[in-house]
Design an enzyme around this catalytic site. Sequence first.
Site, PDB file in Angstrom:
ATOM      1  N   LYS A  10       0.831  -1.204   0.000  1.00 44.45           N
ATOM      2  CA  LYS A  10       0.000   0.000   0.000  1.00 44.45           C
ATOM      3  C   LYS A  10       0.871   1.262   0.000  1.00 44.45           C
ATOM      4  O   LYS A  10       2.086   1.183   0.226  1.00 44.45           O
ATOM      5  CB  LYS A  10      -0.910  -0.032   1.227  1.00 44.45           C
ATOM      6  CG  LYS A  10      -1.935  -1.172   1.220  1.00 44.45           C
ATOM      7  CD  LYS A  10      -2.854  -1.038   2.433  1.00 44.45           C
ATOM      8  CE  LYS A  10      -3.860  -2.147   2.539  1.00 44.45           C
ATOM      9  NZ  LYS A  10      -4.731  -1.978   3.724  1.00 44.45           N
ATOM     10  N   TYR A  50     -12.785  -2.492  -2.385  1.00 45.78           N
ATOM     11  CA  TYR A  50     -13.384  -2.501  -1.045  1.00 45.78           C
ATOM     12  C   TYR A  50     -14.908  -2.493  -1.108  1.00 45.78           C
ATOM     13  O   TYR A  50     -15.558  -1.854  -0.288  1.00 45.78           O
ATOM     14  CB  TYR A  50     -12.860  -1.302  -0.246  1.00 45.78           C
ATOM     15  CG  TYR A  50     -11.411  -1.449   0.188  1.00 45.78           C
ATOM     16  CD1 TYR A  50     -10.969  -2.606   0.821  1.00 45.78           C
ATOM     17  CD2 TYR A  50     -10.488  -0.428  -0.022  1.00 45.78           C
ATOM     18  CE1 TYR A  50      -9.636  -2.747   1.219  1.00 45.78           C
ATOM     19  CE2 TYR A  50      -9.152  -0.558   0.383  1.00 45.78           C
ATOM     20  CZ  TYR A  50      -8.745  -1.719   1.003  1.00 45.78           C
ATOM     21  OH  TYR A  50      -7.433  -1.861   1.415  1.00 45.78           O
ATOM     22  N   ASN A 133      -1.791  -0.349   7.424  1.00 47.68           N
ATOM     23  CA  ASN A 133      -1.177  -1.652   7.712  1.00 47.68           C
ATOM     24  C   ASN A 133      -0.285  -2.179   6.586  1.00 47.68           C
ATOM     25  O   ASN A 133      -0.036  -3.366   6.474  1.00 47.68           O
ATOM     26  CB  ASN A 133      -2.254  -2.663   8.117  1.00 47.68           C
ATOM     27  CG  ASN A 133      -3.387  -2.731   7.121  1.00 47.68           C
ATOM     28  OD1 ASN A 133      -3.272  -2.187   6.022  1.00 47.68           O
ATOM     29  ND2 ASN A 133      -4.455  -3.408   7.476  1.00 47.68           N
ATOM     30  N   HIS A 136      -1.959  -5.237   1.659  1.00 49.20           N
ATOM     31  CA  HIS A 136      -3.219  -5.967   1.548  1.00 49.20           C
ATOM     32  C   HIS A 136      -2.864  -7.373   1.087  1.00 49.20           C
ATOM     33  O   HIS A 136      -2.011  -7.540   0.216  1.00 49.20           O
ATOM     34  CB  HIS A 136      -4.154  -5.325   0.510  1.00 49.20           C
ATOM     35  CG  HIS A 136      -5.286  -6.240   0.154  1.00 49.20           C
ATOM     36  ND1 HIS A 136      -6.414  -6.326   0.937  1.00 49.20           N
ATOM     37  CD2 HIS A 136      -5.431  -7.151  -0.836  1.00 49.20           C
ATOM     38  CE1 HIS A 136      -7.219  -7.256   0.415  1.00 49.20           C
ATOM     39  NE2 HIS A 136      -6.640  -7.768  -0.663  1.00 49.20           N
ATOM     40  N   GLU A 147     -10.128 -10.512  -6.572  1.00 51.80           N
ATOM     41  CA  GLU A 147      -9.139  -9.430  -6.515  1.00 51.80           C
ATOM     42  C   GLU A 147      -8.109  -9.539  -7.641  1.00 51.80           C
ATOM     43  O   GLU A 147      -7.757  -8.534  -8.259  1.00 51.80           O
ATOM     44  CB  GLU A 147      -8.435  -9.462  -5.151  1.00 51.80           C
ATOM     45  CG  GLU A 147      -9.381  -9.069  -4.016  1.00 51.80           C
ATOM     46  CD  GLU A 147      -8.807  -9.332  -2.629  1.00 51.80           C
ATOM     47  OE1 GLU A 147      -7.655  -9.819  -2.532  1.00 51.80           O
ATOM     48  OE2 GLU A 147      -9.513  -9.059  -1.645  1.00 51.80           O
TER      49      GLU A 147
END
Length: 177
Positions: A10, A50, A133, A136, A147
């Site tokens: 990310k 998302y 975080n 992903h 995905e």
Amino acid sequence: MIEQTLVLVKPDGLIKSLTGNIISVLSETKLKIVAAKMVSVSKELAEAHYSELRQSLVKKHGEKKGNAIFESVLKYIQGEYHTNRVMALVYEGENAIEKIRKLAGSTNPEDANPISIRGKYGRINSKTNVFENVVHVSDSKENAKKEIQLWFEPEELTNVIYPTKKRKVTMDKIVWE
Ligand code: ADP
């Protein structure tokens, strides 16, 4: 069972120069990288990726806070807080989903095993409440398929495990001058 799984480094992972480190940790799995690219994430891609998150955040935090966190998560993945780049990779091999998930750690960096990627490098942004975080990773076979098909075209993978079909397309393409 041979699986493929999506990994995204990310925008916070990129701005913190963690790409090499993350790839190095994931290489412990001995899985194969079958696709990799840099992506500038559009709003459409962020929303599609998302597509189920808003509902679960609203359920957990209530309408107002849940929606606010969701909007910030969309901005986060689009790079509004760091840099508008994400590195997308597909890993392939035996139990790939579980192996990669274990090294990534829990979604909330404070709950994540301290020696996992998220435990080591993640943080909770106190202004936006977003779990920054760093990576992903797909969490199930169903989501991995969804995905990978969202982030990659079949021709971008060196090995394809999901069914494909031929379709004639005519489109404008940007080429080198
Ligand atoms: P994961 O990324 O582990 O699959 P989710 O799909 O539930 O987790 O959430 C997507 C992303 O949204 C997370 O990685 C995290 O960046 C952010 N996020 C999820 N839940 C929360 C939360 N309760 N508070 C803040 N950020 C969250």
